[in-house]
Design a protein around this motif. Structure first.
Motif, mmCIF file in Angstrom:
data_model
loop_
_atom_site.group_PDB
_atom_site.id
_atom_site.type_symbol
_atom_site.label_atom_id
_atom_site.label_comp_id
_atom_site.label_asym_id
_atom_site.label_seq_id
_atom_site.Cartn_x
_atom_site.Cartn_y
_atom_site.Cartn_z
ATOM 1 N N HIS A 286 -4.411 2.249 2.105
ATOM 2 C CA HIS A 286 -5.369 1.322 3.089
ATOM 3 C C HIS A 286 -5.809 1.515 4.451
ATOM 4 C CE1 HIS A 286 -2.370 -1.488 0.762
ATOM 5 N NE2 HIS A 286 -1.318 -0.679 1.545
ATOM 6 N N LEU A 287 -6.895 0.849 4.722
ATOM 7 C CA LEU A 287 -7.989 1.424 5.662
ATOM 8 C C LEU A 287 -7.308 0.553 7.084
ATOM 9 C CD1 LEU A 287 -11.280 0.309 4.145
ATOM 10 C CD2 LEU A 287 -10.191 2.413 4.198
ATOM 11 N N LEU A 288 -6.522 -0.704 6.778
ATOM 12 C CA LEU A 288 -6.062 -1.404 8.247
ATOM 13 C C LEU A 288 -4.479 -1.899 7.913
ATOM 14 C CD1 LEU A 288 -7.924 -4.812 7.600
ATOM 15 C CD2 LEU A 288 -8.881 -2.976 9.506
ATOM 16 N N GLN A 289 -4.126 -1.601 9.232
ATOM 17 C CA GLN A 289 -2.503 -2.767 9.043
ATOM 18 C C GLN A 289 -2.762 -3.107 9.786
ATOM 19 O OE1 GLN A 289 -1.444 0.686 11.860
ATOM 20 N NE2 GLN A 289 -1.445 2.422 10.603
ATOM 21 N N CYS A 290 -1.670 -4.011 9.324
ATOM 22 C CA CYS A 290 -1.207 -5.249 9.560
ATOM 23 C C CYS A 290 0.699 -5.611 9.777
ATOM 24 C CB CYS A 290 -1.758 -5.894 8.107
ATOM 25 S SG CYS A 290 -1.660 -8.009 8.511
ATOM 26 N N ASN A 291 0.493 -5.908 11.004
ATOM 27 C CA ASN A 291 1.648 -6.672 11.378
ATOM 28 C C ASN A 291 1.931 -8.257 12.032
ATOM 29 O OD1 ASN A 291 3.276 -3.383 11.121
ATOM 30 N ND2 ASN A 291 2.161 -2.460 11.999
ATOM 31 N N ILE A 292 3.138 -8.778 11.951
ATOM 32 C CA ILE A 292 3.518 -9.137 13.025
ATOM 33 C C ILE A 292 4.054 -9.292 13.875
ATOM 34 C CG2 ILE A 292 4.671 -11.720 13.298
ATOM 35 C CD1 ILE A 292 4.076 -12.469 10.141
ATOM 36 N N HIS A 293 3.637 -9.198 15.263
ATOM 37 C CA HIS A 293 4.867 -8.487 16.458
ATOM 38 C C HIS A 293 5.182 -9.873 16.717
ATOM 39 C CE1 HIS A 293 1.921 -5.111 17.735
ATOM 40 N NE2 HIS A 293 2.091 -5.440 16.257
ATOM 41 N N HIS A 294 7.189 -9.722 16.911
ATOM 42 C CA HIS A 294 7.416 -10.664 17.309
ATOM 43 C C HIS A 294 8.240 -10.248 18.570
ATOM 44 C CE1 HIS A 294 7.728 -12.978 13.640
ATOM 45 N NE2 HIS A 294 8.084 -11.374 12.616
ATOM 46 N N ILE A 295 8.251 -10.577 19.406
ATOM 47 C CA ILE A 295 8.291 -10.637 20.791
ATOM 48 C C ILE A 295 9.488 -11.876 21.533
ATOM 49 C CG2 ILE A 295 7.486 -10.293 23.505
ATOM 50 C CD1 ILE A 295 5.180 -11.087 20.841
ATOM 51 N N GLU A 296 10.372 -11.281 22.230
ATOM 52 C CA GLU A 296 11.384 -12.129 22.790
ATOM 53 C C GLU A 296 10.750 -12.681 23.656
ATOM 54 O OE1 GLU A 296 14.228 -12.695 20.563
ATOM 55 O OE2 GLU A 296 13.209 -11.314 19.402
ATOM 56 N N ALA A 297 11.843 -13.650 24.370
ATOM 57 C CA ALA A 297 11.272 -13.570 25.539
ATOM 58 C C ALA A 297 12.054 -12.552 27.180
ATOM 59 C CB ALA A 297 11.944 -15.448 26.459
ATOM 60 N N GLY A 298 10.243 -13.136 27.479
ATOM 61 C CA GLY A 298 10.383 -12.161 28.412
ATOM 62 C C GLY A 298 9.797 -10.094 28.649
ATOM 63 N N GLY A 299 10.295 -10.117 26.619
ATOM 64 C CA GLY A 299 9.326 -9.179 25.789
ATOM 65 C C GLY A 299 8.413 -8.630 26.757
ATOM 66 N N GLU A 300 8.058 -6.885 26.462
ATOM 67 C CA GLU A 300 6.599 -6.926 26.948
ATOM 68 C C GLU A 300 6.596 -5.737 25.894
ATOM 69 O OE1 GLU A 300 4.259 -5.355 30.814
ATOM 70 O OE2 GLU A 300 6.204 -6.032 30.544
ATOM 71 N N SER A 301 5.359 -4.797 25.598
ATOM 72 C CA SER A 301 4.425 -4.353 24.418
ATOM 73 C C SER A 301 5.139 -2.883 25.744
ATOM 74 C CB SER A 301 3.460 -4.330 24.129
ATOM 75 O OG SER A 301 2.460 -4.090 24.968
ATOM 76 N N ALA A 302 5.050 -1.722 25.624
ATOM 77 C CA ALA A 302 4.732 -0.762 26.547
ATOM 78 C C ALA A 302 3.185 -0.091 25.900
ATOM 79 C CB ALA A 302 5.298 0.665 25.316
ATOM 80 N N GLY A 303 3.152 0.049 26.630
ATOM 81 C CA GLY A 303 1.554 0.273 27.254
ATOM 82 C C GLY A 303 0.677 0.530 28.784
ATOM 83 N N PRO A 304 -0.599 0.274 29.006
ATOM 84 C CA PRO A 304 -1.449 0.553 28.093
ATOM 85 C C PRO A 304 -1.475 1.372 27.105
ATOM 86 C CG PRO A 304 -2.525 1.231 30.101
ATOM 87 C CD PRO A 304 -1.069 1.306 30.414
ATOM 88 N N ILE A 305 -2.144 0.752 25.919
ATOM 89 C CA ILE A 305 -2.407 2.188 24.594
ATOM 90 C C ILE A 305 -4.275 1.816 24.632
ATOM 91 C CG2 ILE A 305 -0.320 2.188 23.537
ATOM 92 C CD1 ILE A 305 -1.010 0.808 21.922
#
Length: 204
Positions: A124-143
């Motif tokens: 696959h040339l691409l990656q595809c996900n559904i990001h589920h973020i709970e209330a107050g959730g935050e991704s690690a980063g920045p990346i």
């Protein structure tokens, strides 16, 4: 579904246990192929040797920024670390059968889980996900890495930070930006938010 759900069914638990083990095995393989010691990789990737040992043994999982540092040092890519299929046999992925993973299940505060739309694979040339973020959730980063990011907010309200800019997005809003720009996001609503997210796999 919460990314750490002790009441999850056995199939989900088996899948979540398998992801860190597979990641650890491939991480160790990539390191040994380069002839690097655990200590040398830990130093180059700016992480502790003890944590790296736990990751390689499937007892811990790296945060996303740490994983980016590791694959950069090893000269590989994140897609290979999670690759699940060989060739192009996979075409249809039914509802209810897609894995739900978390790169760092020990960090409860992030509240992030990824529902894979397509498996990680060299085909696959691409990656595809559904990001589920709970209330107050935050991704690690920045990346940041090479490539491009495209997303569509399915539910909830989020703040998307791209470089020096901050955008508030709600259900129905979409975005696109170059992956080289530092980026991260957080849920700013009272309910769970979900983002349909497509990106070029990070390669170094």
């Amino acid at each position: 579904m919460n990314k750490i759900d002790l009441q999850a069914n056995a199939e989900d638990n088996d899948e979540r246990a398998f992801v860190p083990a597979r990641l650890g095995t491939r991480l160790r393989l990539a390191r040994q192929t380069l002839g690097m010691t655990l200590k040398a990789l830990a130093k180059a990737a700016d992480c502790s040797e003890s944590l790296l040992s736990k990751i390689e043994n499937g007892k811990a999982s790296p945060s996303l920024p740490m994983l980016h540092r590791l694959v950069e040092v090893l000269g590989t890519n994140i897609g290979w670390m999670f690759e699940e299929t060989d060739g192009d046999e996979g075409i249809i992925f039914r509802a209810g059968t897609r894995p739900l993973i978390a790169l760092d299940p020990l960090r409860r505060g992030e509240g992030i889980s990824l529902e894979r739309i397509i498996p990680y694979s060299a085909g696959h040339l691409l990656q595809c996900n559904i990001h589920h973020i709970e209330a107050g959730g935050e991704s690690a980063g920045p990346i940041q890495h090479s490539g491009e990011e495209v997303g569509y907010v399915l539910t909830g309200s989020i703040e998307l930070m791209v470089a020096e800019r901050t955008f508030k997005l709600s259900a129905g809003d979409a975005f696109v930006f170059k992956s080289e720009l530092p980026h991260w996001y957080r849920n700013v609503g009272g309910d769970r938010a979900s983002i349909f997210w497509v990106n070029t796999p990070a390669t170094f």
